[in-house]
Write a protein that holds these residues in place. Structure first.
Motif, PDB file in Angstrom:
ATOM      1  N   THR A  87      35.887  46.053  41.719  1.00 15.99           N
ATOM      2  CA  THR A  87      35.841  44.808  40.950  1.00 15.99           C
ATOM      3  C   THR A  87      34.889  45.006  39.782  1.00 15.99           C
TER       4      THR A  87
ATOM      5  N   ASN B  88      33.233  42.915  36.711  1.00 14.30           N
ATOM      6  CA  ASN B  88      33.052  41.526  36.310  1.00 14.30           C
ATOM      7  C   ASN B  88      32.283  41.393  35.000  1.00 14.30           C
TER       8      ASN B  88
ATOM      9  N   THR C  88      48.143  43.010  33.777  1.00 14.66           N
ATOM     10  CA  THR C  88      47.803  44.276  34.418  1.00 14.66           C
ATOM     11  C   THR C  88      47.695  45.403  33.392  1.00 14.66           C
TER      12      THR C  88
ATOM     13  N   THR D 206      44.200  44.428  37.598  1.00 12.74           N
ATOM     14  CA  THR D 206      44.713  43.081  37.395  1.00 12.74           C
ATOM     15  C   THR D 206      43.562  42.177  36.973  1.00 12.74           C
TER      16      THR D 206
ATOM     17  N   SER E  87      37.140  38.969  35.759  1.00 16.56           N
ATOM     18  CA  SER E  87      36.983  40.090  36.677  1.00 16.56           C
ATOM     19  C   SER E  87      38.240  40.927  36.662  1.00 16.56           C
ATOM     20  N   LEU E  88      38.054  42.211  36.770  1.00 17.72           N
ATOM     21  CA  LEU E  88      39.159  43.147  36.828  1.00 17.72           C
ATOM     22  C   LEU E  88      39.169  43.771  38.222  1.00 17.72           C
ATOM     23  N   PHE E  89      40.250  43.538  38.981  1.00 18.01           N
ATOM     24  CA  PHE E  89      40.439  44.190  40.270  1.00 18.01           C
ATOM     25  C   PHE E  89      41.256  45.454  40.049  1.00 18.01           C
TER      26      PHE E  89
ATOM     27  N   ASP F 291      43.056  48.684  42.071  1.00 16.99           N
ATOM     28  CA  ASP F 291      43.426  49.175  43.399  1.00 16.99           C
ATOM     29  C   ASP F 291      43.356  50.698  43.454  1.00 16.99           C
TER      30      ASP F 291
ATOM     31  N   ALA G 213      41.551  38.646  36.222  1.00 14.72           N
ATOM     32  CA  ALA G 213      41.423  37.322  36.842  1.00 14.72           C
ATOM     33  C   ALA G 213      40.300  36.566  36.155  1.00 14.72           C
TER      34      ALA G 213
ATOM     35  N   ARG H  18      40.446  40.280  47.128  1.00 17.67           N
ATOM     36  CA  ARG H  18      41.470  41.319  47.033  1.00 17.67           C
ATOM     37  C   ARG H  18      40.908  42.687  47.399  1.00 17.67           C
ATOM     38  N   ALA H  19      39.694  42.983  46.946  1.00 18.47           N
ATOM     39  CA  ALA H  19      39.082  44.265  47.264  1.00 18.47           C
ATOM     40  C   ALA H  19      38.808  44.390  48.762  1.00 18.47           C
TER      41      ALA H  19
ATOM     42  N   THR I 275      38.844  38.271  43.057  1.00 23.39           N
ATOM     43  CA  THR I 275      38.972  39.726  43.046  1.00 23.39           C
ATOM     44  C   THR I 275      38.198  40.365  44.200  1.00 23.39           C
TER      45      THR I 275
END
Length: 348
Positions: free
Chosen positions: A55, A57, A313, A274, A264-266, A268, A276, A69-70, A66
């Motif tokens: 994540t 931020n 994304t 992605t 915030s950027l998640f 994977d 948010a 999700r993490a 996020t």
């Protein structure tokens, strides 16, 4: 980021008693280090994890969307995990554990431990490093990224790497966002504005740390925070130009990753990011600057910029070659409206 006074961690208030917090004094050789743990006193024991996940931020606070999700990605949707928050200073007011307060409200969390480490030597604190290695996610709090860069070469650096290597994750906000990029604008010479950076990309306040963390699929990146709120597009352009000109990245290219306040950027395990909360911008420089010298205005033609609105994304593993808009800087003067543009669709 500006340097701020180092903080002292106090005992938790009675309102956190249900989370069974413990305050543990660090070993005498590292008296400045302080620990506060919320949740279970015992770490999760598990053979494998499903990350890594990250994540990034724009401001210091944990972004629940996020972070959730993490957590879910790392635990594979089952069981719980342990989180460690690393801070070089304490909050000026309010809770002594603001990041862990948010984390403990999320599903899938067994514990959250805040370590306040105020010196370089604290990076070798054995108790802190044990907690980090036993955790599945490490979150760097906001503050001053120069303090975090000072831990390069300490045990802490390798401990954080070990969390990602076992399928856990890393992240942070503001200064914590900066320290998670491949090239770190460390602010050890002080903070720099967009105007200062464009007028002289070799301004003494522009200093970098490399070799701290190199996360899979995230090579060649330079993170920046509070991006739109503090008008930092121009300085990120200067960072990108410097990274290319000085050979801090490979392949003659560098990617600035600017996240705005509340955003915030998640990311994977496959490198898919992605956005948010607020917009994120990816700023690509794919050639040497036309002019980047000490005491001379920056000139750079055709930065490629992707604007990611929430839900948008960007694939850092297979980096896109289309969908960007173009902006340039000539003699220190950038094009108008750096934050908006019509995406190029015929990318050839």
């Amino acid at each position: 980021m500006f340097h701020i006074p180092l903080r002292l961690v106090t005992c938790l208030t009675a309102s956190l008693a249900l989370l069974a917090p413990t305050l543990v004094a660090a070993e005498s050789a590292h008296a400045a280090a302080k620990r506060i743990r919320l949740g279970s006193s015992a770490d999760v024991s598990r053979g494998s994890w499903s990350g890594p996940a990250y994540t990034m931020n724009g401001s210091g606070a944990v972004v629940p969307a996020t972070m959730t999700r993490a957590i879910d990605a790392i635990r594979g949707g089952t069981g719980t995990l342990d989180v460690v928050v690393i801070a070089a200073s304490a909050p000026g007011s309010g809770s002594t554990t603001p990041e862990c307060d948010t984390v403990m409200g999320l599903a899938g969390v067994n514990s959250c431990t805040t370590w306040t480490l105020t010196t370089r030597n604290d990076g070798n604190n054995s108790a802190a490093n044990s907690d980090i290695r036993n955790a599945e996610f490490v979150y760097f709090a906001g503050g001053d990224q120069c303090d975090y860069a000072d831990w390069k070469g300490t045990a802490l650096q390798n401990s954080v790497k070990s969390v990602v290597a076992k399928g856990g994750g890393s992240g942070g906000g503001s200064a914590g966002h900066h320290i998670n990029s491949a090239v770190v604008y460390d602010a050890c010479g002080g903070s720099v504005t967009t105007d200062e950076a464009l007028y002289d990309p070799y301004d003494p306040a522009i200093t970098f740390t490399t070799g701290m963390f190199s996360w899979p699929n995230y090579a060649g990146t330079i993170n920046d925070s509070h991006f739109v709120t503090r008008d930092r597009m121009g300085r990120t352009m200067a960072f990108v130009a410097r990274a290319i000109e000085d050979g801090l990245t490979t392949g003659g290219a560098a990617w600035g990753v600017g996240v705005d306040d509340g955003g915030s950027l998640f990311i994977d395990k496959n490198g898919l990011a992605t956005a948010a909360g607020a917009d994120t911008f990816v700023v690509l420089g794919d050639h040497r600057p036309e002019q980047a010298d000490p005491d001379r205005y920056l000139t750079y033609d055709d930065y490629k910029i992707w604007r990611l609105r929430p839900g948008g994304t960007y694939d850092f593993k297979n980096r896109p070659t289309c969908g960007y808009y173009l902006r340039s800087v000539v003699d220190g003067i950038p094009d108008r409206d750096l934050y908006n543009g019509t995406p190029v669709t015929n990318c050839g």
